[in-house]
Design a protein around this motif. Structure first.
Motif, PDB file in Angstrom:
ATOM      1  N   PHE A   1       4.872  -1.425  -8.931  1.00 22.08           N
ATOM      2  CA  PHE A   1       4.752  -2.858  -8.688  1.00 22.08           C
ATOM      3  C   PHE A   1       5.197  -3.620  -9.936  1.00 22.08           C
ATOM      4  O   PHE A   1       5.381  -3.047 -11.004  1.00 22.08           O
ATOM      5  CB  PHE A   1       3.281  -3.173  -8.361  1.00 22.08           C
ATOM      6  CG  PHE A   1       3.055  -4.484  -7.656  1.00 22.08           C
ATOM      7  CD1 PHE A   1       3.673  -4.758  -6.443  1.00 22.08           C
ATOM      8  CD2 PHE A   1       2.211  -5.434  -8.209  1.00 22.08           C
ATOM      9  CE1 PHE A   1       3.441  -5.960  -5.791  1.00 22.08           C
ATOM     10  CE2 PHE A   1       1.978  -6.632  -7.566  1.00 22.08           C
ATOM     11  CZ  PHE A   1       2.600  -6.899  -6.357  1.00 22.08           C
ATOM     12  N   HIS A   2       5.350  -4.929  -9.787  1.00 19.95           N
ATOM     13  CA  HIS A   2       5.617  -5.802 -10.929  1.00 19.95           C
ATOM     14  C   HIS A   2       4.281  -6.002 -11.666  1.00 19.95           C
ATOM     15  O   HIS A   2       3.621  -7.033 -11.544  1.00 19.95           O
ATOM     16  CB  HIS A   2       6.162  -7.143 -10.437  1.00 19.95           C
ATOM     17  CG  HIS A   2       6.564  -8.077 -11.538  1.00 19.95           C
ATOM     18  ND1 HIS A   2       7.875  -8.427 -11.774  1.00 19.95           N
ATOM     19  CD2 HIS A   2       5.839  -8.745 -12.463  1.00 19.95           C
ATOM     20  CE1 HIS A   2       7.930  -9.269 -12.780  1.00 19.95           C
ATOM     21  NE2 HIS A   2       6.702  -9.488 -13.219  1.00 19.95           N
ATOM     22  N   GLY A   3       3.889  -4.962 -12.392  1.00 19.34           N
ATOM     23  CA  GLY A   3       2.551  -4.922 -12.984  1.00 19.34           C
ATOM     24  C   GLY A   3       1.642  -4.088 -12.111  1.00 19.34           C
ATOM     25  O   GLY A   3       0.877  -4.632 -11.315  1.00 19.34           O
ATOM     26  N   GLY A   4       1.721  -2.771 -12.252  1.00 21.50           N
ATOM     27  CA  GLY A   4       0.861  -1.891 -11.478  1.00 21.50           C
ATOM     28  C   GLY A   4       1.621  -0.728 -10.884  1.00 21.50           C
ATOM     29  O   GLY A   4       2.816  -0.831 -10.616  1.00 21.50           O
ATOM     30  N   VAL A   5       0.915   0.384 -10.742  1.00 22.85           N
ATOM     31  CA  VAL A   5       1.425   1.540  -9.998  1.00 22.85           C
ATOM     32  C   VAL A   5       0.351   1.880  -8.976  1.00 22.85           C
ATOM     33  O   VAL A   5      -0.849   1.904  -9.301  1.00 22.85           O
ATOM     34  CB  VAL A   5       1.707   2.741 -10.927  1.00 22.85           C
ATOM     35  CG1 VAL A   5       2.235   3.924 -10.127  1.00 22.85           C
ATOM     36  CG2 VAL A   5       2.706   2.361 -12.016  1.00 22.85           C
ATOM     37  N   TYR A   6       0.771   2.127  -7.739  1.00 26.69           N
ATOM     38  CA  TYR A   6      -0.187   2.270  -6.644  1.00 26.69           C
ATOM     39  C   TYR A   6       0.131   3.510  -5.806  1.00 26.69           C
ATOM     40  O   TYR A   6       1.272   3.989  -5.778  1.00 26.69           O
ATOM     41  CB  TYR A   6      -0.144   1.048  -5.727  1.00 26.69           C
ATOM     42  CG  TYR A   6      -0.673  -0.220  -6.345  1.00 26.69           C
ATOM     43  CD1 TYR A   6      -1.995  -0.619  -6.151  1.00 26.69           C
ATOM     44  CD2 TYR A   6       0.157  -1.036  -7.117  1.00 26.69           C
ATOM     45  CE1 TYR A   6      -2.476  -1.788  -6.703  1.00 26.69           C
ATOM     46  CE2 TYR A   6      -0.323  -2.216  -7.679  1.00 26.69           C
ATOM     47  CZ  TYR A   6      -1.639  -2.584  -7.465  1.00 26.69           C
ATOM     48  OH  TYR A   6      -2.116  -3.755  -8.018  1.00 26.69           O
ATOM     49  N   ARG A   7      -0.916   3.965  -5.087  1.00 26.39           N
ATOM     50  CA  ARG A   7      -0.777   5.061  -4.136  1.00 26.39           C
ATOM     51  C   ARG A   7      -1.375   4.617  -2.810  1.00 26.39           C
ATOM     52  O   ARG A   7      -2.397   3.923  -2.777  1.00 26.39           O
ATOM     53  CB  ARG A   7      -1.545   6.288  -4.650  1.00 26.39           C
ATOM     54  CG  ARG A   7      -1.333   7.546  -3.816  1.00 26.39           C
ATOM     55  CD  ARG A   7      -2.332   8.637  -4.171  1.00 26.39           C
ATOM     56  NE  ARG A   7      -3.645   8.364  -3.610  1.00 26.39           N
ATOM     57  CZ  ARG A   7      -4.786   8.361  -4.291  1.00 26.39           C
ATOM     58  NH1 ARG A   7      -4.790   8.606  -5.583  1.00 26.39           N
ATOM     59  NH2 ARG A   7      -5.926   8.102  -3.693  1.00 26.39           N
ATOM     60  N   SER A   8      -0.728   5.027  -1.723  1.00 26.12           N
ATOM     61  CA  SER A   8      -1.284   4.801  -0.388  1.00 26.12           C
ATOM     62  C   SER A   8      -1.467   6.144   0.294  1.00 26.12           C
ATOM     63  O   SER A   8      -0.576   7.002   0.251  1.00 26.12           O
ATOM     64  CB  SER A   8      -0.349   3.930   0.443  1.00 26.12           C
ATOM     65  OG  SER A   8      -0.817   3.859   1.782  1.00 26.12           O
ATOM     66  N   ASP A   9      -2.628   6.334   0.924  1.00 24.46           N
ATOM     67  CA  ASP A   9      -2.883   7.562   1.693  1.00 24.46           C
ATOM     68  C   ASP A   9      -2.934   7.283   3.185  1.00 24.46           C
ATOM     69  O   ASP A   9      -3.277   8.171   3.975  1.00 24.46           O
ATOM     70  CB  ASP A   9      -4.207   8.200   1.241  1.00 24.46           C
ATOM     71  CG  ASP A   9      -4.123   8.713  -0.186  1.00 24.46           C
ATOM     72  OD1 ASP A   9      -3.004   9.032  -0.636  1.00 24.46           O
ATOM     73  OD2 ASP A   9      -5.177   8.786  -0.855  1.00 24.46           O
ATOM     74  N   ASP A  10      -2.604   6.053   3.577  1.00 27.84           N
ATOM     75  CA  ASP A  10      -2.665   5.687   4.992  1.00 27.84           C
ATOM     76  C   ASP A  10      -1.350   5.061   5.453  1.00 27.84           C
ATOM     77  O   ASP A  10      -1.339   4.065   6.170  1.00 27.84           O
ATOM     78  CB  ASP A  10      -3.845   4.747   5.248  1.00 27.84           C
ATOM     79  CG  ASP A  10      -3.802   3.493   4.378  1.00 27.84           C
ATOM     80  OD1 ASP A  10      -2.770   3.273   3.688  1.00 27.84           O
ATOM     81  OD2 ASP A  10      -4.788   2.743   4.384  1.00 27.84           O
TER      82      ASP A  10
END
Lengths: 86, 354
Positions: free
Chosen positions: B217-226
């Protein structure tokens, strides 16, 4: 008819012919008619809105002109890329 | 031997080699033109390149051989007579059953079913009722990430800057957001939770566990499990949560690699050191991988399409290019690195050939 003169890549796309005799009352009419005659040119000079691409310049008898400018028989229309880059 | 297609500010370069030694330039095409993206279609073997001439506008081209001849693809344009013109094709991705997808600016998706020779605009996304509220990021209104779902041709995840994540389960006939949990720190705290002003920089899916996605992200790293419906921050442990590209090991659903940059106001590698950060536990922890990469006085920028991989597991190959013209390679999943190409023009994209 006016004579549209193309150079470089545009000339190559337009059947490798530098000069094209095209009928039309305005610069826009002539360029649209040229696209119909040479479909490979579609999208290269005019964009989807029907406007001349930002870094393309169109001259009529040596004077820079807009799409609505009138064209007379025998006029020379040069379509040239602008001097820009990086 | 691995083939790389490298899109640069001054043309397309095809490179061949193996990590650990310099690669050889085997072909150059579109000399002098900006090539934003190039890839090989695994179904046909064709090379496909996105070229945006400063004069003649954006075009897609295809060729059986990167050395040419190249042919212009048809249908890569917005509807005639409208108020907008296509500005750029950012990415081309192979989907299921030989389908190719292309994403571009202004937030558009094209689809090809003939190996990239002709393309059709996805009308549902183009005519989406929220489109008047879409706003561009610094790079434009770019649809830059396309994540097919292996084995399910109707399911697709997209990411746009700055319009967030978009999901379809019906082959692109309908689209919905997938933004729950993303925190746009660049907006006021009390911005509505359903804001679309979400500047995703990259999105990648795990092919062996397709409901898992990773997102820079523009400021952030994310994970989705759904499958992209909701997102969890996994940025802890990184020197910066800003960056552009992201890659995964296709054999390991808990893996992701990012290349942090200092900040949105300082888009270079932090502290003059080039490091790739790896997680193997879905983001719980991360490890810096930099052996063989410049570790002092190196202030490099890596763009969102300039990071790719080949192979998997311990033999995972990773490649990234920089706007300063270097391409770096690893043949051991990031443990060690070498310089594949030291002096190309500014690198816009790097893709391995399947």
């Amino acid at each position: 008819m006016a004579v549209v003169r193309l150079r470089g890549q545009l000339r190559k796309i337009a059947g490798d012919e530098a000069e094209h005799a095209v009928a039309g009352a305005t610069v826009g009419d002539v360029l649209r008619a040229l696209e119909r005659e040479r479909p490979a040119l579609a999208g290269w000079v005019l964009d989807e809105r029907g406007e001349v691409r930002r870094h393309i310049n169109v001259y009529v008898n040596g004077e820079e002109r807009e799409l609505g400018a009138p064209v007379a028989g025998g006029d020379r229309i040069d379509v040239l890329p602008a001097i820009s880059g990086g | 031997m691995t083939e790389l297609l490298v899109g640069t500010k001054k043309g397309l370069f095809a490179l061949e080699g193996e990590p650990g030694a310099p690669f050889t330039v085997t072909a150059r095409a579109f000399a002098g033109e900006p090539v934003e993206y190039a890839m090989r279609d695994p179904a046909t073997g064709r090379a496909i390149a996105s070229v945006t001439s400063a004069f003649y506008g954006p075009k897609l081209w295809w060729a059986d051989d990167p050395a040419g001849p190249w042919r212009q693809a048809e249908g890569v344009a917005l509807p005639e007579g409208g108020e907008e013109a296509l500005k750029r094709i950012w990415v081309v991705v192979a989907g299921e059953e030989g389908t190719l997808y292309a994403g571009g600016d202004p937030g558009v998706l094209f689809e090809s079913r003939d190996g990239g020779a002709s393309w059709e605009l996805n009308r549902a996304l183009w005519e989406h009722p929220t489109r008047p509220d879409w706003s561009p990021g610094g790079g434009g209104l770019c649809l830059h990430s396309i994540a097919p779902w292996p084995g399910e041709p109707g399911r697709l995840a997209l990411a746009m800057s700055a319009v967030g994540v978009w999901l379809t389960d019906d082959g692109g006939r309908t689209w919905r957001h997938g933004n729950a949990g993303l925190h746009p720190g660049y907006l006021p705290d009390d911005v509505p939770q359903d804001t679309l002003q979400l500047c995703v920089h990259d999105l990648q899916r795990s092919p062996v566990r397709p409901e898992r996605l990773f997102l820079q992200f523009h400021g952030g790293v994310y994970r989705s499990d759904d499958a992209g419906a909701s997102w969890t921050s996994i940025a802890a442990g990184l020197p910066s949560d800003f960056g552009f590209p992201l890659a995964v090991d296709p054999a390991d659903p808990d893996s992701a690699y990012v290349i942090p940059l200092s900040a949105d106001t300082d888009r270079v590698t932090p502290e003059g050191r080039v490091r790739v950060y790896e997680t193997r536990d879905a983001g719980a922890t991360c490890t810096a991988r930099g052996a063989g990469l410049p570790d002092r006085d190196a202030y490099l920028t890596v763009l969102r399409e300039a990071f790719d991989r080949a192979g998997e597991g311990g033999a995972l190959e990773l490649y990234f290019g920089c706007t300063s013209g270097e391409v770096f390679a690893s043949g051991d999943a990031g443990a060690t690195w070498s310089t594949a190409a030291p002096r190309l023009p500014p690198v816009y994209s790097v893709r391995t050939a399947p």
